[in-house]
Design an enzyme around this catalytic site. Structure first.
Site, PDB file in Angstrom:
ATOM      1  N   ASP A  12      -8.998   6.888   8.903  1.00 47.33           N
ATOM      2  CA  ASP A  12     -10.115   5.817   8.202  1.00 47.33           C
ATOM      3  C   ASP A  12     -10.057   4.373   9.559  1.00 47.33           C
ATOM      4  O   ASP A  12     -11.436   3.364   9.644  1.00 47.33           O
ATOM      5  CB  ASP A  12      -9.249   4.758   7.085  1.00 47.33           C
ATOM      6  CG  ASP A  12     -10.403   3.388   7.031  1.00 47.33           C
ATOM      7  OD1 ASP A  12     -11.736   4.301   6.829  1.00 47.33           O
ATOM      8  OD2 ASP A  12     -10.523   2.417   6.273  1.00 47.33           O
ATOM      9  N   GLU A  39     -12.477   1.174  17.834  1.00 46.51           N
ATOM     10  CA  GLU A  39     -12.940   1.118  16.310  1.00 46.51           C
ATOM     11  C   GLU A  39     -14.443  -0.752  17.037  1.00 46.51           C
ATOM     12  O   GLU A  39     -15.199   0.305  16.322  1.00 46.51           O
ATOM     13  CB  GLU A  39     -12.260   1.056  14.927  1.00 46.51           C
ATOM     14  CG  GLU A  39     -11.905  -0.417  15.127  1.00 46.51           C
ATOM     15  CD  GLU A  39     -10.783   0.285  13.552  1.00 46.51           C
ATOM     16  OE1 GLU A  39     -10.676   0.466  13.472  1.00 46.51           O
ATOM     17  OE2 GLU A  39     -11.364  -1.168  13.030  1.00 46.51           O
ATOM     18  N   HIS A  73     -12.812   2.432   9.191  1.00 48.85           N
ATOM     19  CA  HIS A  73     -12.609   1.504   8.047  1.00 48.85           C
ATOM     20  C   HIS A  73     -12.806   0.990   6.869  1.00 48.85           C
ATOM     21  O   HIS A  73     -13.965  -0.578   6.150  1.00 48.85           O
ATOM     22  CB  HIS A  73     -12.650   0.048   9.056  1.00 48.85           C
ATOM     23  CG  HIS A  73     -11.744  -0.724   8.982  1.00 48.85           C
ATOM     24  ND1 HIS A  73     -10.784  -0.656   9.828  1.00 48.85           N
ATOM     25  CD2 HIS A  73     -10.806  -1.526   8.038  1.00 48.85           C
ATOM     26  CE1 HIS A  73     -10.154  -1.877  10.024  1.00 48.85           C
ATOM     27  NE2 HIS A  73     -10.681  -1.729   8.579  1.00 48.85           N
ATOM     28  N   ASP A 132      11.014   2.670   6.445  1.00 43.48           N
ATOM     29  CA  ASP A 132      10.609   0.797   6.718  1.00 43.48           C
ATOM     30  C   ASP A 132      12.059   0.481   7.082  1.00 43.48           C
ATOM     31  O   ASP A 132      13.126   0.599   6.931  1.00 43.48           O
ATOM     32  CB  ASP A 132      10.283   0.389   5.650  1.00 43.48           C
ATOM     33  CG  ASP A 132       9.814  -0.836   5.611  1.00 43.48           C
ATOM     34  OD1 ASP A 132       8.467  -0.371   4.924  1.00 43.48           O
ATOM     35  OD2 ASP A 132      10.150  -1.816   5.913  1.00 43.48           O
ATOM     36  N   THR A 188      -4.515   5.220   7.736  1.00 42.53           N
ATOM     37  CA  THR A 188      -5.430   3.847   7.383  1.00 42.53           C
ATOM     38  C   THR A 188      -4.854   2.625   7.499  1.00 42.53           C
ATOM     39  O   THR A 188      -5.052   1.803   7.016  1.00 42.53           O
ATOM     40  CB  THR A 188      -6.076   4.558   5.513  1.00 42.53           C
ATOM     41  OG1 THR A 188      -3.963   3.991   4.941  1.00 42.53           O
ATOM     42  CG2 THR A 188      -6.905   5.372   5.453  1.00 42.53           C
ATOM     43  N   ILE A 205       1.225  -1.755  -0.654  1.00 43.37           N
ATOM     44  CA  ILE A 205       0.162   0.116  -0.300  1.00 43.37           C
ATOM     45  C   ILE A 205       0.947   1.055   0.042  1.00 43.37           C
ATOM     46  O   ILE A 205       1.171   2.233  -0.178  1.00 43.37           O
ATOM     47  CB  ILE A 205      -1.103   0.120   1.419  1.00 43.37           C
ATOM     48  CG1 ILE A 205      -1.771  -1.327   0.817  1.00 43.37           C
ATOM     49  CG2 ILE A 205      -2.069   1.335   1.092  1.00 43.37           C
ATOM     50  CD1 ILE A 205      -3.080  -1.792   2.224  1.00 43.37           C
ATOM     51  N   ARG A 236      -3.582   1.057  11.397  1.00 46.12           N
ATOM     52  CA  ARG A 236      -5.028   0.376  12.215  1.00 46.12           C
ATOM     53  C   ARG A 236      -4.646   1.307  13.823  1.00 46.12           C
ATOM     54  O   ARG A 236      -3.681   2.095  13.766  1.00 46.12           O
ATOM     55  CB  ARG A 236      -4.085  -0.672  12.782  1.00 46.12           C
ATOM     56  CG  ARG A 236      -3.996  -2.375  12.011  1.00 46.12           C
ATOM     57  CD  ARG A 236      -5.567  -2.722  12.418  1.00 46.12           C
ATOM     58  NE  ARG A 236      -5.692  -3.964  11.526  1.00 46.12           N
ATOM     59  CZ  ARG A 236      -6.321  -3.722  10.472  1.00 46.12           C
ATOM     60  NH1 ARG A 236      -6.423  -2.735   9.470  1.00 46.12           N
ATOM     61  NH2 ARG A 236      -6.300  -5.044   9.267  1.00 46.12           N
TER      62      ARG A 236
HETATM   63  P1  NAI Z   1       2.587  -4.830   3.603  1.00 45.00           P
HETATM   64  O1  NAI Z   1       3.442  -5.913   4.087  1.00 45.00           O
HETATM   65  O2  NAI Z   1       3.210  -5.283   2.474  1.00 45.00           O
HETATM   66  O3  NAI Z   1       3.910  -3.758   4.145  1.00 45.00           O
HETATM   67  C1  NAI Z   1       4.243  -3.452   5.156  1.00 45.00           C
HETATM   68  C2  NAI Z   1       5.372  -2.766   5.206  1.00 45.00           C
HETATM   69  O4  NAI Z   1       5.535  -2.295   6.723  1.00 45.00           O
HETATM   70  C3  NAI Z   1       6.668  -3.800   4.901  1.00 45.00           C
HETATM   71  O5  NAI Z   1       7.049  -3.114   4.018  1.00 45.00           O
HETATM   72  C4  NAI Z   1       7.283  -3.492   6.676  1.00 45.00           C
HETATM   73  O6  NAI Z   1       8.304  -3.858   6.501  1.00 45.00           O
HETATM   74  C5  NAI Z   1       6.805  -2.299   7.106  1.00 45.00           C
HETATM   75  N1  NAI Z   1       6.644  -2.186   9.221  1.00 45.00           N
HETATM   76  C6  NAI Z   1       6.746  -3.141   9.223  1.00 45.00           C
HETATM   77  N2  NAI Z   1       7.138  -2.568  10.829  1.00 45.00           N
HETATM   78  C7  NAI Z   1       7.270  -1.518  10.666  1.00 45.00           C
HETATM   79  C8  NAI Z   1       7.759   0.051  11.282  1.00 45.00           C
HETATM   80  N3  NAI Z   1       7.642  -0.397  12.476  1.00 45.00           N
HETATM   81  N4  NAI Z   1       7.683   1.226  10.730  1.00 45.00           N
HETATM   82  C9  NAI Z   1       7.934   1.346   9.254  1.00 45.00           C
HETATM   83  N5  NAI Z   1       8.076   0.730   8.478  1.00 45.00           N
HETATM   84  C10 NAI Z   1       7.132  -0.870   9.245  1.00 45.00           C
HETATM   85  O7  NAI Z   1       0.984  -4.457   4.046  1.00 45.00           O
HETATM   86  P2  NAI Z   1      -0.137  -3.605   3.007  1.00 45.00           P
HETATM   87  O8  NAI Z   1      -0.982  -4.371   2.217  1.00 45.00           O
HETATM   88  O9  NAI Z   1       0.323  -2.038   2.054  1.00 45.00           O
HETATM   89  O10 NAI Z   1      -0.215  -3.339   4.758  1.00 45.00           O
HETATM   90  C11 NAI Z   1      -0.747  -2.232   5.171  1.00 45.00           C
HETATM   91  C12 NAI Z   1      -1.450  -1.536   6.332  1.00 45.00           C
HETATM   92  O11 NAI Z   1      -2.714  -1.594   5.695  1.00 45.00           O
HETATM   93  C13 NAI Z   1      -1.630  -3.129   6.861  1.00 45.00           C
HETATM   94  O12 NAI Z   1      -0.680  -3.504   7.704  1.00 45.00           O
HETATM   95  C14 NAI Z   1      -3.038  -2.658   7.401  1.00 45.00           C
HETATM   96  O13 NAI Z   1      -3.142  -2.893   8.860  1.00 45.00           O
HETATM   97  C15 NAI Z   1      -3.550  -1.845   6.757  1.00 45.00           C
HETATM   98  N6  NAI Z   1      -4.882  -2.095   6.238  1.00 45.00           N
HETATM   99  C16 NAI Z   1      -5.726  -1.198   6.347  1.00 45.00           C
HETATM  100  C17 NAI Z   1      -7.102  -1.395   5.126  1.00 45.00           C
HETATM  101  C18 NAI Z   1      -8.593  -0.707   5.558  1.00 45.00           C
HETATM  102  O14 NAI Z   1      -9.219  -0.860   4.656  1.00 45.00           O
HETATM  103  N7  NAI Z   1      -7.852   0.677   6.820  1.00 45.00           N
HETATM  104  C19 NAI Z   1      -7.187  -2.574   4.462  1.00 45.00           C
HETATM  105  C20 NAI Z   1      -5.628  -3.222   4.369  1.00 45.00           C
HETATM  106  C21 NAI Z   1      -4.728  -2.742   4.589  1.00 45.00           C
END
Ligand code: NAI
Length: 334
Positions: free
Chosen positions: A262, A267, A299, A177, A236, A158, A238
């Site tokens: 979001d 929540e 959300h 990251d 957006t 994302i 958690r």
């Molecule tokens: P992803 O797993 O592809 O990427 C997450 C990134 O965060 C990774 O590159 C990881 O190395 C990095 N990371 C881990 N710990 C970190 C830290 N302390 N500081 C900075 N970066 C860190 O996950 P994706 O698919 O990009 O999703 C990201 C988040 O979006 C999910 O964890 C979820 O919480 C949220 N999400 C929200 C939705 C919504 O409807 N609001 C729907 C889907 C996901």
């Protein structure tokens, strides 16, 4: 044809629609329930061999044991997160647990920028005013995103899409990251910086990292204080990434320019449901909602046709596979 009974909990109208349209559902006999699965609603399982659940269904050890005892073999989560399932217990009970690890990162990335721009350009306020024939522009001044520094915390699926969109606006991009990707950064004009530098330099900070014990309250009194005065914060990812009490202090003091959310720390039990007409008991949410420079959606970043159809097709395929004794799709088993 032998029908495979599946009990579907916490059903919303859009779930029914997307699951009805998914290919491969002919052999499934759905029982759609609007209530959630938990200790008090086990009767809803009613002979099903699989349950399809979402983020707020409670699958603790007792519920999982009761499911296994009634002949359930498969818990199919129609979401990516799985913090509501006791995986150890599921394993011990021999239950297959699957999820949908990624559906549409575009949906979340696009909502992130839409939310920021709604707040920045005061679209929500303008919409209401114009409908009441108030065509005044007082209080609607925003800022150009062009030339601003955007700090992206978390450059996974994302975060990278968000970077692409902001690049289109002509923003300067910095990122943090713990697992930086130098090749991607170089190709996308992104500079990786330490997290405190990201906070100090960004006009907009946007969070795209998972909630883990380490990232719980990543934005707290100390780190929020590092943010540039007048900066905007977008979450957006958690709710628990941000300490709401500290956030409120930084809003009240005028330190932060705006906050677009979001997700919200508390929540659970509120978001996804209609509570209009009730008295909201969450004082911090009440306070957050009272700020003109805060915008909150419940959300819904994932909520696009494309994401729902991807969720439905992966979940249905897994239900059919597991029912036939085949392994779930690669990367979906927990
Ligand atoms: P992803 O797993 O592809 O990427 C997450 C990134 O965060 C990774 O590159 C990881 O190395 C990095 N990371 C881990 N710990 C970190 C830290 N302390 N500081 C900075 N970066 C860190 O996950 P994706 O698919 O990009 O999703 C990201 C988040 O979006 C999910 O964890 C979820 O919480 C949220 N999400 C929200 C939705 C919504 O409807 N609001 C729907 C889907 C996901």
């Amino acid at each position: 044809m032998l029908m495979h009974p599946v009990a579907f909990f916490d059903t919303k109208p859009y779930d029914r629609q997307s699951f009805a349209q998914a290919a491969g559902t002919d052999g499934i006999a759905w029982s759609f329930h609007e209530f959630r699965l938990g200790a008090g609603t086990l009767a809803g399982v009613d002979g099903a061999r699989a349950v399809c659940v979402f983020v707020n269904d409670k699958l603790d050890r007792a519920v999982l044991a009761a499911l296994a005892a009634t002949g359930v073999k498969h818990v199919a989560l129609r979401c990516a997160g799985f913090n509501n399932v006791n995986l150890d217990a599921a394993r011990e009970l021999g239950l297959v647990v699957t999820r949908v690890p990624a559906y549409s990162p575009h949906a979340v990335a696009e909502h992130t920028v839409a939310l920021l721009q709604t707040l920045n350009r005061k679209i929500h306020r303008a919409y209401n005013r114009v409908r009441e024939q108030n065509f005044s522009l007082k209080g609607l001044v925003g800022f150009d995103l062009y030339g601003k520094t955007v700090g992206i915390s978390g450059t996974g699926k994302i975060g990278r899409l968000v970077a692409k969109i902001f690049l289109g606006y002509g923003c300067k991009l910095i990122a943090y990251d713990p697992f930086p990707d130098a090749t991607w950064a170089a190709a996308n004009e992104v500079e990786y910086v330490p997290f405190p530098d990201l906070l100090a330099r960004s006009d907009v900070v946007t969070l795209h990292l998972p909630l883990t014990p380490e990232s719980h309250h990543l934005l707290n009194a100390e780190t929020l204080a590092m943010m540039k005065p007048g900066a905007y914060l977008v979450n957006t990812s958690r709710g628990k990434l941000i300490d709401t009490t500290a956030l409120l202090q930084h809003l009240k003091s005028g330190h932060l320019g705006g906050v677009a959310l979001d997700v919200y720390e508390e929540e659970e039990g509120l978001f996804f449901e209609d509570h209009s007409g009730e008295i909201l008991q969450d004082d911090e949410l009440n306070l957050l909602l009272s700020f003109a420079n805060v915008i909150i959606t419940s959300h819904q970043a994932f909520l696009t046709h494309e994401a729902l159809s991807a969720i439905a097709s992966v979940t249905v395929e897994n239900l059919v596979r597991v029912a036939a004794g085949q392994p779930p799709l690669a990367g979906t088993a927990l």
